[in-house]
Design a protein around this motif. Sequence first.
Motif, PDB file in Angstrom:
ATOM      1  N   PHE A  10       0.830  -1.140   0.074  1.00 14.50           N
ATOM      2  CA  PHE A  10       0.096  -0.118   0.067  1.00 14.50           C
ATOM      3  C   PHE A  10       0.887   1.139  -0.046  1.00 14.50           C
ATOM      4  O   PHE A  10       0.496   2.013  -0.673  1.00 14.50           O
ATOM      5  N   ILE A  11       1.911   1.074   1.056  1.00 13.10           N
ATOM      6  CA  ILE A  11       2.859   2.429   0.632  1.00 13.10           C
ATOM      7  C   ILE A  11       3.615   2.711  -0.866  1.00 13.10           C
ATOM      8  O   ILE A  11       3.514   3.508  -1.178  1.00 13.10           O
ATOM      9  N   ALA A  12       3.712   1.252  -1.217  1.00 11.61           N
ATOM     10  CA  ALA A  12       4.252   1.291  -2.738  1.00 11.61           C
ATOM     11  C   ALA A  12       3.371   2.175  -3.710  1.00 11.61           C
ATOM     12  O   ALA A  12       3.623   2.809  -4.669  1.00 11.61           O
ATOM     13  N   VAL A  13       2.140   1.524  -3.499  1.00 14.41           N
ATOM     14  CA  VAL A  13       0.982   2.200  -4.488  1.00 14.41           C
ATOM     15  C   VAL A  13       0.959   3.851  -4.087  1.00 14.41           C
ATOM     16  O   VAL A  13       0.831   4.451  -5.157  1.00 14.41           O
ATOM     17  N   THR A  14       1.061   4.232  -2.944  1.00 15.96           N
ATOM     18  CA  THR A  14       1.024   5.812  -2.744  1.00 15.96           C
ATOM     19  C   THR A  14       2.142   6.325  -3.445  1.00 15.96           C
ATOM     20  O   THR A  14       2.097   7.410  -3.939  1.00 15.96           O
ATOM     21  N   VAL A  15       3.315   5.666  -3.215  1.00 18.27           N
ATOM     22  CA  VAL A  15       4.470   6.496  -3.731  1.00 18.27           C
ATOM     23  C   VAL A  15       4.461   6.416  -5.461  1.00 18.27           C
ATOM     24  O   VAL A  15       4.874   7.626  -5.758  1.00 18.27           O
ATOM     25  N   VAL A  16       4.017   5.127  -5.898  1.00 15.03           N
ATOM     26  CA  VAL A  16       3.977   5.252  -7.395  1.00 15.03           C
ATOM     27  C   VAL A  16       3.072   6.355  -7.806  1.00 15.03           C
ATOM     28  O   VAL A  16       3.325   6.923  -8.763  1.00 15.03           O
ATOM     29  N   LEU A  17       1.902   6.583  -7.234  1.00 19.79           N
ATOM     30  CA  LEU A  17       1.045   7.411  -7.741  1.00 19.79           C
ATOM     31  C   LEU A  17       1.473   8.902  -7.363  1.00 19.79           C
ATOM     32  O   LEU A  17       1.253  10.033  -8.487  1.00 19.79           O
ATOM     33  N   PHE A  18       2.352   9.043  -6.322  1.00 19.63           N
ATOM     34  CA  PHE A  18       2.745  10.227  -6.223  1.00 19.63           C
ATOM     35  C   PHE A  18       3.735  10.762  -7.213  1.00 19.63           C
ATOM     36  O   PHE A  18       3.947  11.745  -7.803  1.00 19.63           O
ATOM     37  N   VAL A  19       4.612   9.840  -7.670  1.00 17.85           N
ATOM     38  CA  VAL A  19       5.662   9.904  -8.563  1.00 17.85           C
ATOM     39  C   VAL A  19       4.886  10.126  -9.944  1.00 17.85           C
ATOM     40  O   VAL A  19       5.514  11.165 -10.878  1.00 17.85           O
ATOM     41  N   PHE A  20       4.002   9.315 -10.417  1.00 12.83           N
ATOM     42  CA  PHE A  20       3.370   9.425 -11.373  1.00 12.83           C
ATOM     43  C   PHE A  20       2.640  10.805 -11.757  1.00 12.83           C
ATOM     44  O   PHE A  20       3.114  11.641 -12.974  1.00 12.83           O
ATOM     45  N   PHE A  21       1.983  11.383 -10.688  1.00 12.91           N
ATOM     46  CA  PHE A  21       1.453  12.662 -10.952  1.00 12.91           C
ATOM     47  C   PHE A  21       2.581  13.903 -11.055  1.00 12.91           C
ATOM     48  O   PHE A  21       2.604  14.763 -11.627  1.00 12.91           O
ATOM     49  N   ALA A  22       3.569  13.748 -10.065  1.00 14.43           N
ATOM     50  CA  ALA A  22       4.582  14.859  -9.959  1.00 14.43           C
ATOM     51  C   ALA A  22       5.398  14.601 -11.468  1.00 14.43           C
ATOM     52  O   ALA A  22       5.738  15.801 -12.110  1.00 14.43           O
ATOM     53  N   ALA A  23       5.566  13.542 -12.013  1.00 17.17           N
ATOM     54  CA  ALA A  23       6.293  13.444 -13.312  1.00 17.17           C
ATOM     55  C   ALA A  23       5.539  13.804 -14.607  1.00 17.17           C
ATOM     56  O   ALA A  23       5.841  14.630 -15.532  1.00 17.17           O
ATOM     57  N   THR A  24       4.044  13.710 -14.471  1.00 22.95           N
ATOM     58  CA  THR A  24       3.136  14.335 -15.616  1.00 22.95           C
ATOM     59  C   THR A  24       2.596  15.804 -15.344  1.00 22.95           C
ATOM     60  O   THR A  24       2.196  16.013 -16.408  1.00 22.95           O
ATOM     61  N   GLU A  25       2.537  16.038 -14.096  1.00 20.77           N
ATOM     62  CA  GLU A  25       2.151  17.272 -13.965  1.00 20.77           C
ATOM     63  C   GLU A  25       3.106  17.918 -12.920  1.00 20.77           C
ATOM     64  O   GLU A  25       3.210  18.081 -11.672  1.00 20.77           O
ATOM     65  N   PRO A  26       3.962  18.934 -13.680  1.00 20.37           N
ATOM     66  CA  PRO A  26       5.148  19.723 -12.898  1.00 20.37           C
ATOM     67  C   PRO A  26       4.745  20.356 -11.676  1.00 20.37           C
ATOM     68  O   PRO A  26       5.321  20.438 -10.554  1.00 20.37           O
ATOM     69  N   ALA A  27       3.338  20.883 -11.880  1.00 20.80           N
ATOM     70  CA  ALA A  27       3.039  21.730 -10.607  1.00 20.80           C
ATOM     71  C   ALA A  27       2.722  20.876  -9.456  1.00 20.80           C
ATOM     72  O   ALA A  27       2.544  21.475  -8.248  1.00 20.80           O
ATOM     73  N   PHE A  28       2.239  19.795  -9.720  1.00 22.59           N
ATOM     74  CA  PHE A  28       1.962  18.555  -8.600  1.00 22.59           C
ATOM     75  C   PHE A  28       3.058  18.890  -7.301  1.00 22.59           C
ATOM     76  O   PHE A  28       2.762  18.644  -6.290  1.00 22.59           O
ATOM     77  N   ALA A  29       4.268  18.705  -7.744  1.00 26.11           N
ATOM     78  CA  ALA A  29       5.552  18.432  -6.965  1.00 26.11           C
ATOM     79  C   ALA A  29       5.777  19.835  -6.286  1.00 26.11           C
ATOM     80  O   ALA A  29       6.676  19.884  -5.310  1.00 26.11           O
ATOM     81  N   GLN A  30       5.351  20.979  -6.414  1.00 23.03           N
ATOM     82  CA  GLN A  30       5.311  22.283  -5.950  1.00 23.03           C
ATOM     83  C   GLN A  30       5.290  22.176  -4.550  1.00 23.03           C
ATOM     84  O   GLN A  30       4.101  21.569  -4.141  1.00 23.03           O
ATOM     85  N   SER A  31       5.771  23.062  -3.532  1.00 26.15           N
ATOM     86  CA  SER A  31       5.789  22.962  -2.149  1.00 26.15           C
ATOM     87  C   SER A  31       4.226  23.665  -1.817  1.00 26.15           C
ATOM     88  O   SER A  31       3.311  23.176  -1.246  1.00 26.15           O
ATOM     89  N   SER A  32       3.999  24.494  -2.749  1.00 27.24           N
ATOM     90  CA  SER A  32       2.453  25.027  -2.418  1.00 27.24           C
ATOM     91  C   SER A  32       1.338  24.194  -2.738  1.00 27.24           C
ATOM     92  O   SER A  32       0.406  23.968  -2.108  1.00 27.24           O
ATOM     93  N   THR A  33       1.566  23.305  -3.633  1.00 29.46           N
ATOM     94  CA  THR A  33       0.791  22.387  -3.800  1.00 29.46           C
ATOM     95  C   THR A  33       0.632  21.239  -2.928  1.00 29.46           C
ATOM     96  O   THR A  33      -0.308  20.734  -2.445  1.00 29.46           O
ATOM     97  N   MET A  34       1.895  20.816  -2.409  1.00 38.55           N
ATOM     98  CA  MET A  34       2.099  19.850  -1.449  1.00 38.55           C
ATOM     99  C   MET A  34       1.166  20.518   0.089  1.00 38.55           C
ATOM    100  O   MET A  34       0.560  19.597   0.670  1.00 38.55           O
ATOM    101  N   PHE A  35       1.531  21.597   0.349  1.00 35.57           N
ATOM    102  CA  PHE A  35       0.792  22.216   1.565  1.00 35.57           C
ATOM    103  C   PHE A  35      -0.793  22.170   1.418  1.00 35.57           C
ATOM    104  O   PHE A  35      -1.498  21.957   2.276  1.00 35.57           O
TER     105      PHE A  35
END
Length: 329
Positions: A10-35
Motif C-alpha cells: 500500500f505504501i508502494a502504491v502511494t509512492v507510485v501514484l505520487f511519482v506519476f502525478f509529479a512526473a506528468t504534472e510539474p505543478a503537482f510537486a511544488q511546495s504550495s501544492t503539497m501544503f
Amino acid sequence: MRDALVKYGFIAVTVVLFVFFAATEPAFAQSSTMFSMLKFASVTAILGLGVTFTMVVGGLDLSIGATAGLAVQLAAMTMVFYNLTGPTAVAAVLLGGVLVGLANAVLIVVFKIPDLLATLGMMFVIQGAKLIPVSGQSVSSGMVLRDGSVAPGRFTPDFLLIDRGFVGPVPLPVVIMLVLVVVSWFVLSRTSAGRILYAIGANPEAARLAGVRVGLYRGLAYVISGLFASVGGLILVSRIGQGDVNAGASSLLEAVAVALVGTSVLGLARPNAWGTLLGALLVAIVLTGLTMKGFQYYHQDTAKGFVLIVALLFSFTLSRRKVRYTPAT
C-alpha cells in the motif's frame, strides 16, 4: 514475496501514484501544492482518527460527520447570533463534541444499544437538531433572524486563523492534524490504555475477565471520537466562513474509508493512527492529481472507491492475518 506485498504494497502504491502525478504534472510537486494537499486532507484525517479509536474497540461511529456539521453550526451561531468571541466559539464547539461522545457512550455502554445503531440514531438526531435553531438556513454575517432583526456578530479574524493561519510555512490545519496523529499513535501504541483498547476490540469478554473496565474504555473511545469530530468541524467552519447546513454531510464516508484504508498499512491488519493518515494522504494525492489532469468533480467518488478497494485487497485478500475489526452487536 506475498508478505512483502502485504507489508509494503500500500505504501508502494502511494509512492507510485505520487511519482506519476509529479512526473506528468510539474505543478503537482511544488511546495504550495503539497501544503494545499495536506491542508485538504487535514479534516478527513482528523475525523478518520476519531473513527480509528472506535474501530480499535470493535465499534464504529456513524455520527462523526454529523458531529462535525454540528460543530460548524455551533461555531457560527456563537459568533454570528450571540456576537461572542472566537475562543468562546472554540470552547463551545469542543464541549459540544464531548457531549455528543458522552451521549453515544451512554447509549452503547449503559443502555447496551449496538454501536452502529446507537451512532446511526445519534446521526439523525444531530442532523435534524442543528437545523431547528436556524430554521434550516446557513448562518452567515448580516443574515436576517426570525424576529426580523439582523444578526449582530461575525466570524472573528482570530477564529478564521484556525484554517488560514500558518506556523512558519506550514498551514495551521496541517500542524493540528500532525499533532493529533502523533498523540493518537502514542496513546494507542505506547500506553497501557491503548493496549487495553486493542484488547477490548480483539476480545471484550477476555478483557472483562482480566479485570478491565470494558464499558469505561469503550465509552472513552466514543468521547475521543466526538472531540476529534469537533476539531475537524472547527477547521471546516473557519475554512468556509459560514455555518453551512450541509457541512459534514460527506465526511462520514470519507472518514470511515481512510480509517479502513489505514488497516492495510505495513500489514498491521488493525486500525492505527499512521495508517489513517496515509489513507487520507492517498485520497488527497489521487483527487489532486485527477483535478490537475482535468477530471471533473463527479469522478472523485469513483476514485475514492478504487482507493478503498485496493486497500481492502491488501487487508483482507492478500494478508493471511484477520483484520482486527469486528463491529459490536
